[in-house]
Scaffold this active site. Structure first.
Site: not given
Ligand code: NAD
Ligand code: TYD
Length: 356
Positions: A137, A166
């Site tokens: 992120t 992160k």
């Molecule tokens: P989310 O919370 O919607 O999904 C996270 C997923 O990870 C879920 O399916 C959950 O079940 C799984 N998970 C959580 N802990 C786990 C574990 N210990 N082992 C296996 N699976 C596990 O998140 P998102 O918004 O889809 O974000 C995905 C990635 O992108 C993250 O790494 C986040 O930091 C990054 N990110 C998100 C954004 C945003 O705006 N949402 C922006 C930039 C980067």
């Protein structure tokens, strides 16, 4: 200097961690729309509150898709899964992802985001033929003043337990590539929005509250700025980096699309009013200023020139088309919303995968 890999990487089997979440599921749906991707996908997900297998249902070629319920901290299971399916690439989306939750309970963030990434890197250290892409992120860079944008060289200054966890994971990826010579790429993306986003995040929360005439809670003065990118554009950027990004490199991903929260909300109100026939002024009356988030970062903005220049990335959605598609999806998918809100999607998981 142009730094792309001369021959794009190709993968026989990708392990997508967190593939039942918002962005991971968009990435899996995206992959199955790419004719050049003919490999298999293993969706490896612990199915926390944020994981919902409905997010990929019907969007995958079942003959090239497997689901494994597992925690990324479970190194033995990750290793066994990689061996069973012949995994040659890992794309790590699995994370605790919501800043407000990290303020209430940081432990899960350190566990999954730091220890989980460490565990995956240990697997790759033991099986160095696997390429590792880490999804991160822009929040790792901290908060900006009124001008400027984060580049790949910006110093890390995380401010929330989420962004600190992160940042730690990013540092581990860098250190493993540097020390052990494993093949890694990393992307730091701005705020995503789009279909299937869990309704604790700003945009889906506001849409659903508008549909139910509930208050629209704006933190602080509503002038915090975020740089918004439609989720399918993020999926495309990751695919580009995964294939052609220089090993050991990081890429900033963003939409050049900065909005103060209040201005974004006004735009969203106009679109919801147009799409549902509700009165925009009645929706505006729902705006409620609430206590600010502790340590709330003021402004994020991403300078995406490296990925634009080296890999030719351009977002396909502008804010109007992206928000409209998102609003239409939430309006048309009451069943998904109801199951997420009532927790019925959890019952299905427990029935099929057992309690955790
Ligand atoms: P989310 O919370 O919607 O999904 C996270 C997923 O990870 C879920 O399916 C959950 O079940 C799984 N998970 C959580 N802990 C786990 C574990 N210990 N082992 C296996 N699976 C596990 O998140 P998102 O918004 O889809 O974000 C995905 C990635 O992108 C993250 O790494 C986040 O930091 C990054 N990110 C998100 C954004 C945003 O705006 N949402 C922006 C930039 C980067
Ligand atoms: P969020 O979607 O939680 O993403 P992040 O904190 O990772 O940027 O929040 C986006 C912006 O919206 C952020 O400035 C906090 C603000 N916000 C509100 O004003 N009200 C809300 O109810 C939520 C969830 C967020």
């Amino acid at each position: 200097m142009n730094e792309i890999e001369k021959t794009p990487r190709s993968f026989r089997c990708l392990l997508v961690t967190g593939g039942a979440g918002f962005i991971g599921s968009a990435f899996i749906r995206y992959l199955f729309r790419q004719p050049e991707f003919t490999g298999r996908v293993v969706n490896y997900d612990a199915l926390t509150y944020a994981g919902n297998l409905e997010n990929v249902a019907g969007a995958v070629d079942e003959s090239r898709y497997e689901f494994v319920r597992g925690d990324i901290c479970d190194r033995d299971l990750v290793l066994r899964t990689c061996e069973t399916f012949g995994v040659d690439g890992i794309v790590n989306f699995a994370a605790e992802s919501h800043v407000d939750r990290s303020i209430l309970g940081p432990g899960a963030f350190v566990q999954t985001n730091v220890m989980g990434t460490f565990s995956l890197l240990e697997v790759v250290r033991a099986r160095p033929s696997i390429h590792f892409h880490h999804v991160s992120t822009d929040e790792v860079f901290g908060s900006l003043g009124p001008t400027g944008a984060f580049t790949e060289e910006s110093p890390y200054q995380p401010n929330s337990p989420y962004s600190a966890s992160k940042a730690a994971s990013d540092h581990l990826v860098r250190a493993y590539a540097h020390t052990y010579g494993i093949s890694t790429t990393l992307s730091n993306c701005s705020n995503n929005y789009g279909p299937y986003q869990f309704p604790e995040k700003l945009i889906p929360l506001m849409i659903l509250n508008m549909l139910e005439s509930k208050p629209l809670p704006v933190y602080g003065d509503g002038m915090n700025v975020r740089d918004w990118l439609f989720v399918d554009d993020h999926a495309e950027a990751i695919w580009m980096v995964l294939r052609s990004g220089k090993a050991g490199s990081t890429y900033n991903v963003g939409g050049r699309n900065e909005w103060p929260n209040l201005k974004l909300l006004e735009k969203l109100i106009e679109i919801v009013a147009e799409e549902t026939g509700r009165s925009a002024s009645a929706l505006r009356d729902l705006i409620t200023f609430v206590k600010d988030r502790p340590g709330h970062d003021r402004r994020y903005a991403v300078d995406a020139s490296k990925i634009e220049r080296e890999l030719g990335f351009r977002p396909r959605h502008d804010i109007d088309s992206g928000l409209r598609e998102t609003v239409r999806w939430y309006v048309a998918n009451g069943g998904w919303i109801e199951r997420v809100r009532s927790g019925a999607y959890r019952d299905w998981i427990e029935k099929n995968y057992g309690a955790r």
